[in-house]
Design an enzyme around this catalytic site. Sequence first.
Site, mmCIF file in Angstrom:
data_model
loop_
_atom_site.group_PDB
_atom_site.id
_atom_site.type_symbol
_atom_site.label_atom_id
_atom_site.label_comp_id
_atom_site.label_asym_id
_atom_site.label_seq_id
_atom_site.Cartn_x
_atom_site.Cartn_y
_atom_site.Cartn_z
ATOM 1 N N GLY A 236 -9.677 -5.558 44.588
ATOM 2 C CA GLY A 236 -10.797 -5.177 43.742
ATOM 3 C C GLY A 236 -10.421 -4.088 42.773
ATOM 4 O O GLY A 236 -9.375 -3.466 42.907
ATOM 5 N N PRO A 237 -11.275 -3.885 41.781
ATOM 6 C CA PRO A 237 -10.988 -2.860 40.779
ATOM 7 C C PRO A 237 -10.917 -1.470 41.395
ATOM 8 O O PRO A 237 -11.415 -1.259 42.512
ATOM 9 C CB PRO A 237 -12.157 -2.965 39.798
ATOM 10 C CG PRO A 237 -13.137 -3.888 40.392
ATOM 11 C CD PRO A 237 -12.539 -4.580 41.539
ATOM 12 N N PRO A 238 -10.293 -0.540 40.714
ATOM 13 C CA PRO A 238 -10.162 0.806 41.262
ATOM 14 C C PRO A 238 -11.521 1.464 41.497
ATOM 15 O O PRO A 238 -12.468 1.217 40.740
ATOM 16 C CB PRO A 238 -9.381 1.575 40.196
ATOM 17 C CG PRO A 238 -9.168 0.679 39.063
ATOM 18 C CD PRO A 238 -9.646 -0.680 39.409
ATOM 19 N N GLY A 241 -13.905 1.243 46.596
ATOM 20 C CA GLY A 241 -14.022 1.546 48.017
ATOM 21 C C GLY A 241 -13.011 0.874 48.926
ATOM 22 O O GLY A 241 -13.232 0.793 50.122
ATOM 23 N N LYS A 242 -11.874 0.421 48.385
ATOM 24 C CA LYS A 242 -10.890 -0.222 49.252
ATOM 25 C C LYS A 242 -10.289 0.786 50.227
ATOM 26 O O LYS A 242 -10.261 0.550 51.434
ATOM 27 C CB LYS A 242 -9.776 -0.847 48.394
ATOM 28 C CG LYS A 242 -10.277 -1.914 47.464
ATOM 29 C CD LYS A 242 -9.166 -2.525 46.639
ATOM 30 C CE LYS A 242 -8.505 -1.542 45.714
ATOM 31 N NZ LYS A 242 -9.393 -1.020 44.657
ATOM 32 N N THR A 243 -9.830 1.891 49.689
ATOM 33 C CA THR A 243 -9.260 2.914 50.557
ATOM 34 C C THR A 243 -10.325 3.454 51.505
ATOM 35 O O THR A 243 -10.075 3.697 52.686
ATOM 36 C CB THR A 243 -8.659 4.044 49.704
ATOM 37 O OG1 THR A 243 -7.757 3.469 48.772
ATOM 38 C CG2 THR A 243 -7.935 5.052 50.557
ATOM 39 N N GLU A 459 -27.137 5.312 14.450
ATOM 40 C CA GLU A 459 -27.675 5.060 15.793
ATOM 41 C C GLU A 459 -28.986 4.280 15.719
ATOM 42 O O GLU A 459 -29.240 3.386 16.530
ATOM 43 C CB GLU A 459 -27.881 6.375 16.553
ATOM 44 C CG GLU A 459 -26.597 7.174 16.769
ATOM 45 C CD GLU A 459 -25.483 6.400 17.461
ATOM 46 O OE1 GLU A 459 -25.788 5.478 18.246
ATOM 47 O OE2 GLU A 459 -24.303 6.693 17.196
ATOM 48 N N HIS A 462 -28.117 0.625 15.353
ATOM 49 C CA HIS A 462 -27.782 -0.003 16.635
ATOM 50 C C HIS A 462 -29.052 -0.344 17.390
ATOM 51 O O HIS A 462 -29.232 -1.451 17.882
ATOM 52 C CB HIS A 462 -26.991 0.975 17.516
ATOM 53 C CG HIS A 462 -25.534 1.061 17.204
ATOM 54 N ND1 HIS A 462 -24.735 -0.036 17.052
ATOM 55 C CD2 HIS A 462 -24.725 2.140 17.055
ATOM 56 C CE1 HIS A 462 -23.491 0.366 16.808
ATOM 57 N NE2 HIS A 462 -23.465 1.689 16.802
ATOM 58 N N ASP A 534 -17.091 1.182 17.175
ATOM 59 C CA ASP A 534 -17.890 -0.048 17.243
ATOM 60 C C ASP A 534 -17.066 -1.247 16.810
ATOM 61 O O ASP A 534 -17.095 -2.303 17.443
ATOM 62 C CB ASP A 534 -19.104 0.052 16.314
ATOM 63 C CG ASP A 534 -20.049 1.166 16.728
ATOM 64 O OD1 ASP A 534 -20.054 1.516 17.927
ATOM 65 O OD2 ASP A 534 -20.757 1.677 15.856
HETATM 66 P P1 ADP Z 1 -10.270 2.301 45.745
HETATM 67 O O1 ADP Z 1 -10.942 0.966 45.806
HETATM 68 O O2 ADP Z 1 -9.676 2.532 44.403
HETATM 69 O O3 ADP Z 1 -9.340 2.547 46.868
HETATM 70 P P2 ADP Z 1 -11.680 4.445 46.927
HETATM 71 O O4 ADP Z 1 -11.928 3.847 48.242
HETATM 72 O O5 ADP Z 1 -10.556 5.413 46.869
HETATM 73 O O6 ADP Z 1 -11.465 3.344 45.838
HETATM 74 O O7 ADP Z 1 -13.023 5.118 46.417
HETATM 75 C C1 ADP Z 1 -13.047 6.407 45.862
HETATM 76 C C2 ADP Z 1 -14.315 7.129 46.239
HETATM 77 O O8 ADP Z 1 -15.450 6.503 45.646
HETATM 78 C C3 ADP Z 1 -14.599 7.096 47.716
HETATM 79 O O9 ADP Z 1 -13.986 8.158 48.355
HETATM 80 C C4 ADP Z 1 -16.110 7.196 47.784
HETATM 81 O O10 ADP Z 1 -16.533 8.528 47.681
HETATM 82 C C5 ADP Z 1 -16.539 6.479 46.534
HETATM 83 N N1 ADP Z 1 -16.869 5.077 46.814
HETATM 84 C C6 ADP Z 1 -16.229 4.006 46.315
HETATM 85 N N2 ADP Z 1 -16.787 2.870 46.749
HETATM 86 C C7 ADP Z 1 -17.777 3.214 47.570
HETATM 87 C C8 ADP Z 1 -18.722 2.462 48.351
HETATM 88 N N3 ADP Z 1 -18.725 1.125 48.357
HETATM 89 N N4 ADP Z 1 -19.628 3.154 49.099
HETATM 90 C C9 ADP Z 1 -19.621 4.495 49.084
HETATM 91 N N5 ADP Z 1 -18.762 5.248 48.384
HETATM 92 C C10 ADP Z 1 -17.846 4.634 47.616
HETATM 93 ZN ZN ZN Z 2 -21.880 3.055 16.726
HETATM 94 MG MG MG Z 3 -7.403 3.186 46.795
#
Ligand code: ADP
Ligand code: ZN
Ligand code: MG
Length: 648
Positions: A236-238, A241-243, A459, A462, A534
């Site tokens: 998933g994108p950065p 919440g993967k970590t 603005e 827009h 824009d």
């Molecule tokens: P990545 O997907 O890049 O590993 P992280 O898990 O490091 O992202 O998320 C960074 C921070 O963002 C987490 O420590 C948390 O505070 C917040 N966060 C991200 N996703 C969630 C989620 N699904 N629920 C709650 N907090 C989240």
């Molecule tokens: Zn503009």
């Molecule tokens: Mg991560």
Amino acid sequence: MLFRGRNSKGLNTGGRRGLFGRRRKERPSGQAANATQRRTVRLLVAGLLLLIIAFVLVLVLVQPASPGDQLRYDEFLSDIRANRIESATISVQDQRFTGTYDAGQYWISYGGGVQGNVLFQNMLQGLQTARVPTTIDQQPLKTALQPLIYVLPTFIFIDAFVLVFLSIRSSTGGLAQFGQSGSRRVKHGETRITFKDVAGVDEAVEELVEIRDYLEAPARFLSMGARVPSGILLVGPPGCGKTLLARAVAGEARVPFFSMSGSDFVEIFVGVGAARIRDLFREARLASPAIVFIDELDAVGRGRTQSAVSGQDEREATLNQLLVGLDGFESEPGVVVLAATNRPDVLDPALLRPGRFDRRVYVDLPDLNGRVGILNVHCRGKPLDDGVNLQALAKRTAGFSGADLAAVVNEAALLAARRGQTAISQSLLSEAVERLMAGPERKNRLLSPSDKELIAYHESGHALVSAVVNADDRVTKISIVSRGRAGGHTWFVQEEERRLATKAQMSARLTSLMGGRAAEQLFSGEPTSGAQDDIERATAMARRMICELGMSDKIGPVSLSLAVSRLLGDTEFLAPYSPDIAAVIDSEVHQLLEAARQEATEVLEQRRSALDSIAQKLLEVETLEGDELDALLYKDRSDRERAAGVTA
Ligand code: ADP
Ligand code: ZN
Ligand code: MG
């Protein structure tokens, strides 16, 4: 400038840190080893100091006694003969005579060796003949200390040598530690993060709960003949919440959890990364049942290529070892490997084969409900004003990742603290969202009145164009207070949370993007430099529509993006189309943008008076939102809609 939520290319959160916020330099499992090493070093330093002090002390103590005058040999003998010597003491260790004579105290050394012996005999004979009272001082302390003069320096030397060796070792990262995985074994209950701290990614949580349950009671699953996946890839994108999910698994699991970041395996020296992987997997196998987590897998798992870039060998060796290790777990059901990446497209296909990371769990940008949940998680334990409406906030933050939302809440808390408020209010939260998207307001930036007017028209353009042509987005705020580089901003929310966009909707967005430039031109008769952003965004969107989304009839449903070359394993980054097609792309992009500009201009020309009144109002109050804005933008539209509804 024009804003609509944020796309997935939003903020990346921070640099690459190991799990649990540690920098990767501090090798976690080396932690205990580090502590003992530090203790050893401290002991060695203390020992060295003590030894040196002892040595100095010994040197002082064994210093030969030298009271009073030093007599020459001939003086001594003649003084004896002249009866001037009153007493004599033989200091055996010092090889001296000391004593008193008529002028006070004296000393004389006879030295060692055969020569010393002769001198000693002569002097003693003289003393006896003259009947001088002579005593012998065996000096037992000095006799005992004597050997230390040689022993202590030896110890000092050894101590110093070990210290130097240790410091060299730790400064090179520890030659002996090179092969060790340095993974961090997380003990149960050590991190207090649980699944309750994760919101908006329910499917992923479900999957991981299953894994946790399996590892707690593998027999139940095995008796059913079920093969539980041994490798799970969180994709998933950065910032989604993967970590965090992995940390939650670690917090929940009642089995050992080993974690490491992919970048920890990337070393300059060939074979080190592979050795780390081997070590990590060995540790996990010994602790089975266990979970291994590799964060940022793409750092090691990048596809192998034929190109001879330096560092390839090491990476390939590491990747091969990873593959071998994963295969090992397949036959051994006690270990589950979790990994996370935001670049699944660059992973080596071999990693994704069955038996390796064969299950992918998508951790995507949160939807509306997910955002509400995440906001709730992060607002927990913070003093919130009664008027706070997280639902509304979530609606405003389409496209925000979990990390962005966490940052919003944190920013609002910071603002509240800075302004001495007792609770976080909705307006602070809104301000935090705007700050995150466009930077803080720069109220005191000086603008000439004519610039200000231009920005107000830009603005307003827009906003008005969007209100007329774009039914999917609702303008929520217009402001001519500058933030960041941009002079003013127009903010939108999506009327409805959507994942898909039709060609018509995308064209409507292009038209709203062009509204700024069109209004400027109507107002001053000339294009200005204020529409750069824009135009860039509109161009990018138009290109995407044509090259990636197949929205051009001339080109048809053909993808002309580099993603295709990657999919095919091409390593050259060349545009995968002929020059003829390139010309068609250019003309199609041009046509889309030109049509959008024309439509925007027409819309504004027909509503010149509305445009003027919005711009004038904006110049007056600087920021328009809420009912006041709705009255200016949406009043006749809703009237019309109501009228249409009545007649239909
Ligand atoms: P990545 O997907 O890049 O590993 P992280 O898990 O490091 O992202 O998320 C960074 C921070 O963002 C987490 O420590 C948390 O505070 C917040 N966060 C991200 N996703 C969630 C989620 N699904 N629920 C709650 N907090 C989240
Ligand atoms: Zn503009
Ligand atoms: Mg991560």
